[in-house]
Structures are given as structure tokens and as C-alpha cells.
Design a protein around this motif. Sequence first.
Motif, mmCIF file in Angstrom:
data_model
loop_
_atom_site.group_PDB
_atom_site.id
_atom_site.type_symbol
_atom_site.label_atom_id
_atom_site.label_comp_id
_atom_site.label_asym_id
_atom_site.label_seq_id
_atom_site.Cartn_x
_atom_site.Cartn_y
_atom_site.Cartn_z
ATOM 1 N N VAL A 172 -21.503 -29.560 -27.796
ATOM 2 C CA VAL A 172 -21.974 -28.875 -26.814
ATOM 3 C C VAL A 172 -22.789 -29.950 -26.150
ATOM 4 O O VAL A 172 -23.760 -30.554 -26.842
ATOM 5 C CB VAL A 172 -22.925 -27.762 -27.212
ATOM 6 N N VAL A 173 -22.516 -30.118 -24.865
ATOM 7 C CA VAL A 173 -23.358 -31.056 -24.198
ATOM 8 C C VAL A 173 -24.041 -30.343 -22.871
ATOM 9 O O VAL A 173 -23.195 -30.234 -21.828
ATOM 10 C CB VAL A 173 -22.551 -32.162 -23.507
ATOM 11 N N PRO A 174 -25.089 -29.691 -22.813
ATOM 12 C CA PRO A 174 -25.637 -28.690 -21.670
ATOM 13 C C PRO A 174 -25.647 -29.500 -20.313
ATOM 14 O O PRO A 174 -25.296 -28.773 -19.366
ATOM 15 C CB PRO A 174 -26.967 -28.519 -22.223
ATOM 16 N N MET A 210 -18.324 -29.255 -24.017
ATOM 17 C CA MET A 210 -18.646 -28.151 -23.321
ATOM 18 C C MET A 210 -20.166 -27.761 -22.898
ATOM 19 O O MET A 210 -20.983 -28.426 -23.728
ATOM 20 C CB MET A 210 -18.080 -26.850 -24.107
ATOM 21 N N ASP A 211 -20.351 -27.368 -21.785
ATOM 22 C CA ASP A 211 -21.931 -27.100 -21.467
ATOM 23 C C ASP A 211 -22.462 -25.887 -22.440
ATOM 24 O O ASP A 211 -23.624 -25.992 -22.782
ATOM 25 C CB ASP A 211 -22.045 -26.803 -20.022
ATOM 26 N N ARG A 212 -21.776 -24.990 -23.081
ATOM 27 C CA ARG A 212 -22.201 -23.876 -23.911
ATOM 28 C C ARG A 212 -21.050 -23.632 -24.931
ATOM 29 O O ARG A 212 -19.839 -24.141 -24.741
ATOM 30 C CB ARG A 212 -22.425 -22.596 -23.189
ATOM 31 N N PRO A 213 -21.461 -23.264 -26.187
ATOM 32 C CA PRO A 213 -20.390 -22.952 -27.110
ATOM 33 C C PRO A 213 -19.488 -21.962 -26.626
ATOM 34 O O PRO A 213 -19.874 -20.815 -26.229
ATOM 35 C CB PRO A 213 -21.218 -22.256 -28.264
ATOM 36 N N ILE A 214 -18.265 -22.007 -27.069
ATOM 37 C CA ILE A 214 -17.213 -20.933 -26.992
ATOM 38 C C ILE A 214 -16.229 -21.067 -27.936
ATOM 39 O O ILE A 214 -16.004 -22.198 -28.392
ATOM 40 C CB ILE A 214 -16.605 -21.086 -25.675
ATOM 41 N N GLU A 215 -15.638 -19.951 -28.394
ATOM 42 C CA GLU A 215 -14.823 -19.932 -29.784
ATOM 43 C C GLU A 215 -13.632 -20.559 -29.221
ATOM 44 O O GLU A 215 -13.104 -20.435 -27.892
ATOM 45 C CB GLU A 215 -14.436 -18.509 -30.036
ATOM 46 N N PHE A 216 -13.087 -21.453 -30.210
ATOM 47 C CA PHE A 216 -11.788 -22.129 -29.718
ATOM 48 C C PHE A 216 -10.783 -20.979 -29.209
ATOM 49 O O PHE A 216 -10.357 -20.015 -30.089
ATOM 50 C CB PHE A 216 -11.267 -22.669 -30.740
ATOM 51 N N MET A 234 -10.590 -19.233 -26.496
ATOM 52 C CA MET A 234 -11.158 -18.326 -25.696
ATOM 53 C C MET A 234 -11.239 -18.870 -24.323
ATOM 54 O O MET A 234 -11.455 -19.995 -24.135
ATOM 55 C CB MET A 234 -12.391 -17.621 -25.908
ATOM 56 N N ARG A 235 -11.473 -18.011 -23.160
ATOM 57 C CA ARG A 235 -11.482 -18.352 -22.045
ATOM 58 C C ARG A 235 -12.718 -17.938 -21.215
ATOM 59 O O ARG A 235 -12.858 -16.762 -21.356
ATOM 60 C CB ARG A 235 -10.330 -18.294 -20.961
ATOM 61 N N ASP A 236 -13.397 -18.610 -20.438
ATOM 62 C CA ASP A 236 -14.405 -18.208 -19.761
ATOM 63 C C ASP A 236 -14.950 -19.236 -18.586
ATOM 64 O O ASP A 236 -15.003 -20.127 -18.732
ATOM 65 C CB ASP A 236 -15.742 -18.168 -20.687
ATOM 66 N N ALA A 237 -14.483 -18.405 -17.285
ATOM 67 C CA ALA A 237 -14.733 -19.432 -16.234
ATOM 68 C C ALA A 237 -16.280 -19.963 -15.911
ATOM 69 O O ALA A 237 -16.476 -20.824 -15.121
ATOM 70 C CB ALA A 237 -14.269 -18.563 -15.015
ATOM 71 N N GLU A 238 -17.297 -19.455 -16.598
ATOM 72 C CA GLU A 238 -18.752 -19.897 -16.485
ATOM 73 C C GLU A 238 -18.895 -20.966 -17.488
ATOM 74 O O GLU A 238 -19.766 -21.592 -17.351
ATOM 75 C CB GLU A 238 -19.475 -18.471 -16.980
ATOM 76 N N ILE A 239 -17.868 -21.147 -18.384
ATOM 77 C CA ILE A 239 -18.247 -22.465 -19.133
ATOM 78 C C ILE A 239 -17.264 -23.716 -18.822
ATOM 79 O O ILE A 239 -16.256 -23.569 -18.517
ATOM 80 C CB ILE A 239 -17.858 -22.018 -20.731
ATOM 81 N N PHE A 240 -18.071 -24.719 -18.663
ATOM 82 C CA PHE A 240 -17.381 -25.779 -18.179
ATOM 83 C C PHE A 240 -17.108 -26.892 -19.341
ATOM 84 O O PHE A 240 -17.914 -27.184 -20.420
ATOM 85 C CB PHE A 240 -18.362 -26.698 -17.377
ATOM 86 N N GLN A 241 -15.747 -27.229 -19.525
ATOM 87 C CA GLN A 241 -15.291 -27.721 -20.888
ATOM 88 C C GLN A 241 -14.380 -29.162 -20.371
ATOM 89 O O GLN A 241 -13.640 -28.966 -19.237
ATOM 90 C CB GLN A 241 -14.297 -26.837 -21.778
ATOM 91 N N LEU A 242 -14.519 -30.181 -20.995
ATOM 92 C CA LEU A 242 -13.814 -31.466 -20.882
ATOM 93 C C LEU A 242 -12.941 -31.733 -22.099
ATOM 94 O O LEU A 242 -13.380 -31.558 -23.158
ATOM 95 C CB LEU A 242 -14.798 -32.447 -20.449
ATOM 96 N N PHE A 243 -11.743 -32.253 -21.996
ATOM 97 C CA PHE A 243 -11.095 -32.606 -23.381
ATOM 98 C C PHE A 243 -10.523 -33.939 -23.099
ATOM 99 O O PHE A 243 -10.074 -34.275 -21.951
ATOM 100 C CB PHE A 243 -9.727 -31.621 -23.365
#
Length: 140
Positions: free
Chosen positions: A51-53, A104-110, A112-121
Motif C-alpha cells: 500500500v502506497v497512499p 495500490m493506494d488502498r488495500p484491496i483483496e486480491f 477484486m475490482r474497485d474503480a476507486e482504488i489505483f493499482q500499478l503492477f
Amino acid sequence: MEQAAASALVLCGAAQAFAQDAPLILPSGVQASYYDIIWDEDLSVIRLRYVVPQLAEPESLYHADALRVFEDMEWLCETQMQNVFAAGEDAREQGWESVVVTLMDRPIEFGMRDAEIFQLFEWFSLSMDGCEPELDEYHD
């Protein structure tokens, strides 16, 4: 069978110790917190998730600086894979071929999708030299 069980116990112990580490200061100066490890046996991939806010903050060091983000992800792969396995163990000898580092800017279960959460891979191959970026047609 006993060897597989022993390996699983070692991996679980290493992962638990890994999970208790303090937040990391990445080379860019941004702080990352360990979230979890996903052992994707079907793909022989270890997924290191952090997590990287600051990812979602337009004024952060990361804003529009893909190289800075990539360098931090590469550093995480290189340094944190050492904490996943016991000293002297080689992930490749245990069948692991790659590592995916997720920020990811906030935790999310592996999964799962949430348009509000920003993730980079970023996907890395494990080699004798450490983590090597997986280059494909989308990378220059």
C-alpha cells in the motif's frame, strides 16, 4: 510429501516474519506498507503487494513519473524477495519463476475490482542475478 510440507512451513514462517516488517522507505522517498503475499502456484508467480497512499495524490513524487515508480518496484522485488525465503534458499529451486510487485493506494483483496482504488503492477522474472523486468510489446 514430507519435504513439501516442510517447505510450506518454512514459507509460511518466512511470510509471517515478512508481514511484520515496519513500513519501507522506497528509493524515491515514498513510504510503502507491506499488505500481503499471494502464492500463485498455477503461474509459478509470487505476488508482493504494498500500500502506497501517495499513488493517488496528484502532487506526489509519483505523479507522471513512471521511471521513479518502476525503480521503486524493482527495488521492492530485489530487496523484499530476500525476506520471503529463508537464508540460502532459492525461489527458483522451489519452482517459482516470477514476481509481480503491486502498488495500490488502498488495500484491496486480491482479484477484486474497485474503480476507486489505483493499482500499478510490474512483472519480474527471477534469475541468478535477481529480479529482471519482463519486457513485452508494451515496454519500450
